[in-house]
Design an enzyme around this catalytic site. Sequence first.
Site, PDB file in Angstrom:
ATOM      1  N   GLU A   1       1.973  23.224  -3.014  1.00  0.00           N
ATOM      2  CA  GLU A   1       1.736  23.275  -4.452  1.00  0.00           C
ATOM      3  C   GLU A   1       0.245  23.130  -4.742  1.00  0.00           C
ATOM      4  O   GLU A   1      -0.434  22.265  -4.195  1.00  0.00           O
ATOM      5  CB  GLU A   1       2.523  22.139  -5.116  1.00  0.00           C
ATOM      6  CG  GLU A   1       2.499  22.139  -6.625  1.00  0.00           C
ATOM      7  CD  GLU A   1       3.425  21.079  -7.220  1.00  0.00           C
ATOM      8  OE1 GLU A   1       3.695  21.141  -8.426  1.00  0.00           O
ATOM      9  OE2 GLU A   1       3.882  20.196  -6.448  1.00  0.00           O
TER      10      GLU A   1
ATOM     11  N   LYS B   1       5.947  26.807 -13.134  1.00  0.00           N
ATOM     12  CA  LYS B   1       6.851  25.680 -12.891  1.00  0.00           C
ATOM     13  C   LYS B   1       7.576  25.295 -14.178  1.00  0.00           C
ATOM     14  O   LYS B   1       6.975  25.280 -15.266  1.00  0.00           O
ATOM     15  CB  LYS B   1       6.041  24.492 -12.356  1.00  0.00           C
ATOM     16  CG  LYS B   1       6.856  23.327 -11.829  1.00  0.00           C
ATOM     17  CD  LYS B   1       5.918  22.297 -11.181  1.00  0.00           C
ATOM     18  CE  LYS B   1       6.683  21.124 -10.581  1.00  0.00           C
ATOM     19  NZ  LYS B   1       5.769  20.159  -9.925  1.00  0.00           N
TER      20      LYS B   1
ATOM     21  N   CYS C   1       8.232  21.834  -6.047  1.00  0.00           N
ATOM     22  CA  CYS C   1       8.330  20.376  -5.907  1.00  0.00           C
ATOM     23  C   CYS C   1       9.398  19.734  -6.779  1.00  0.00           C
ATOM     24  O   CYS C   1      10.560  19.654  -6.400  1.00  0.00           O
ATOM     25  CB  CYS C   1       6.963  19.759  -6.182  1.00  0.00           C
ATOM     26  SG  CYS C   1       6.807  18.065  -5.552  1.00  0.00           S
TER      27      CYS C   1
ATOM     28  N   PRO D   1     -13.777  -7.661   7.523  1.00  0.00           N
ATOM     29  CA  PRO D   1     -13.753  -9.109   7.768  1.00  0.00           C
ATOM     30  C   PRO D   1     -12.432  -9.462   8.453  1.00  0.00           C
ATOM     31  O   PRO D   1     -11.362  -9.344   7.861  1.00  0.00           O
ATOM     32  CB  PRO D   1     -13.825  -9.699   6.355  1.00  0.00           C
ATOM     33  CG  PRO D   1     -14.365  -8.594   5.492  1.00  0.00           C
ATOM     34  CD  PRO D   1     -13.822  -7.335   6.093  1.00  0.00           C
TER      35      PRO D   1
ATOM     36  N   SER E   1     -10.040 -12.068   9.989  1.00  0.00           N
ATOM     37  CA  SER E   1      -9.810 -13.515   9.943  1.00  0.00           C
ATOM     38  C   SER E   1      -8.934 -14.027  11.076  1.00  0.00           C
ATOM     39  O   SER E   1      -8.833 -15.234  11.283  1.00  0.00           O
ATOM     40  CB  SER E   1      -9.152 -13.885   8.608  1.00  0.00           C
ATOM     41  OG  SER E   1      -7.821 -13.390   8.571  1.00  0.00           O
ATOM     42  N   GLY E   2      -8.249 -13.122  11.765  1.00  0.00           N
ATOM     43  CA  GLY E   2      -7.295 -13.553  12.772  1.00  0.00           C
ATOM     44  C   GLY E   2      -5.910 -13.772  12.204  1.00  0.00           C
ATOM     45  O   GLY E   2      -4.994 -14.167  12.928  1.00  0.00           O
ATOM     46  N   GLY E   3      -5.731 -13.522  10.889  1.00  0.00           N
ATOM     47  CA  GLY E   3      -4.421 -13.624  10.263  1.00  0.00           C
ATOM     48  C   GLY E   3      -3.706 -12.285  10.247  1.00  0.00           C
ATOM     49  O   GLY E   3      -4.243 -11.257  10.676  1.00  0.00           O
TER      50      GLY E   3
ATOM     51  N   SER F   1      -5.479  -9.066   7.793  1.00  0.00           N
ATOM     52  CA  SER F   1      -6.650  -8.371   8.332  1.00  0.00           C
ATOM     53  C   SER F   1      -6.349  -7.779   9.709  1.00  0.00           C
ATOM     54  O   SER F   1      -6.880  -6.717  10.068  1.00  0.00           O
ATOM     55  CB  SER F   1      -7.856  -9.310   8.402  1.00  0.00           C
ATOM     56  OG  SER F   1      -7.613 -10.397   9.282  1.00  0.00           O
TER      57      SER F   1
END
Length: 726
Positions: A49, A119, A183, A369, A371-373, A376
């Site tokens: 489309e 359409k 669509c 950044p 953070s280790g969490g 992220s």
Amino acid sequence: MKHKRGNLITVATCNLNQWALDFDGNVKRILKSCQEARDKGATYRLGPELEICGYGCEDHFLETDTFLHCWESLEELFDMGATDNDLLCDFGMPVLYAGARYNCRVICLNKKILLIRPKTAMADNGNYRESRYFTAYQRPCEPSHEQFQLPDFFAKRFGQKFAPFGLGFIQCSDGTTIGCESCEELWTPKSSHIDMALQGVEIIGNGSGSHHELRKLDARLGLMISATQKCGGLYLYANQRGCDGGRLYYDGCSMIVCNGKVLAQANQFDVEEVQTIVATVDLDDVRSYRASIPSFGIQAAKARQNSICQPIMCDVELGIFKNNRGVYPSPTEEIKLKIHSPEEECCLGPACWLWDFLRRSGAAGFFLPLSGGADSSSVALIVGAMTVMVTEAAQKDPQGYVASECRKVCHKDDVEPLWVPSSASELANYVFHTAYMGTENSSNATQSRAKQLSDAIGSYHYSVNIDMAVSAMVKIFSMTTGRMPKFFVRGGTMSEDLALQNIQARIRMVTAYLFAQLLPWVRGRSGFLLVLGSANVDEGLRGYMTKYDCSSADLNPIGAISKGDLKRMLLWGANEYKYKVLRDIVMAPPTAELRPISYKESVSEEHSQNDEEDMGMTYEELGYFGRLRKISRCGPVSMFRKLCASWHHLTPADVATKVKRFFYFYSINRHKMCTITPSYHAEAYSPDDNRFDLRQFLYNTKWSRQFRSIDEIVADMESENTDPAK
């Protein structure tokens, strides 16, 4: 002499990675798909489309320049031979007719426009705003074709002044009939393909601009399979695939279906710009299938009395021929559908989206950044998956387009003309930069996990201590006001505590942009880095983030993905890419690490601050609240009623408390969605205020009428439970 056997036909559809307003690039990709279709023996080619200008032009559709450039692009396609040698092409482009803008299919053959088909149903839900730009076509009372006057320069160039405009289908001299829908028309209760099928149209093409959303592909595939199971026919679906300049990722998966059977399927996630698929079908199978359904014949007979579409006669034969020494291709066999798991969708979709942003923005890479969490780390996993996909594609074809783009991003194009990364980690070291930004409140556990993950992916990594900057900001405040704020555990108020947490988070954002701007210079390179954010959809919904902290960035790949899906994705990534530390990250408690480590803890242990305790609700509960608020369209009262019916483990009073708490925090934090980082759209309950979730940002946070109604319902329910007469 040519010979024809039966009613075999080879048809083609494609995924195209179009870019809004990139008219020259779009033409090249369209032309390549036409060439690939022709090389594979197809005589009919379907495109997505609005492929000529790109689906996501949005308010640029209000500009006449967009329409002019589309006609110029169609002229180029004719000049370059896109429709030559009897290749019937179905292009998507906007058309201005009789003072109204229409989203059209333009069917062309041998440098001639056979039909402009507008359409009839606009997509206006969720991310779609088609009625803002286009008018839904209304057919005239009498079935006929209006005549569209072609632009003067186009008419002079190709000797055609007018083209049929309206609802119709192509009828070829060999009896082949081809129609089209766009669509949204597939999703409507009375889809266009139903009327066309009842009028005998055998091949129907659907050019689409459908974006990725988690678990959405099943519904799309089901509609196409159901359409041809019920009506018979050969159905082609074309879609864009990639980021065309906004939050959406169009997820391809173009398909060819015949009589309810899938014959060909393009990739849903890929870094290639063009993918063309073909299938060979015996149209006698379509005719036989329909004739075997008595009810179809009855409805078809009635449909001819009120026909909507009129045929456009075309003197061309699209069936397969061979010369005396050739062979006929065999009809294409049914294939097994490829459907990705939600974990794969969460990772691969944003990975492709990031690659498009990186190469098209001119940036030198990303900065995250780390953070280790879980959040992220999820973003890091997605970038790692991107480097894997790009490296594999570049190594597969060192002279191909992906390899060329890879060299450009890594600034190798002028130095090593055929360079490709030897591994995904080598590419990651060029384009992916990470930093753990610790303070005295951070633990060694998160710092260690961040370093392990960066090593596994191959990113250019730093561990940065930002205590000096935090202390400086607090001292500026203290010198100005004569007051020194303290954390709550050290005798301060909650206001002081929150301010001291937030300044750490905001310093991280400032540090991130400093490093993103200067790290290329540090490494002796030019350019800039795009900063990646890592706030998930549940935190955005609850407002559990600091405004202008690391949630503020250039892009956020996970901004519309839930915490639960992210954790499942991390476990999948640990197995798929062998990033083993991801398992440890999933098992670790979610923590912001913004309050002091208690005297009972050591910096080597997990931090005692817990996100779910701070929020007053679990991430799983947030998922329920989000889906009910957005997908089920619930306010506080209706949400409470629905949860009472499903949360049997809680009393009505407990449910009421949770619902009130959610709506309170949702409303006081809604303003944060006004400045939210552009996020990859993945989840249907995304709170993105900019395009998707259009609601106010200043609320009466007391919700007096709503909460009072909930209290009354709770009182009635408790009264019923305690009344002995009941």
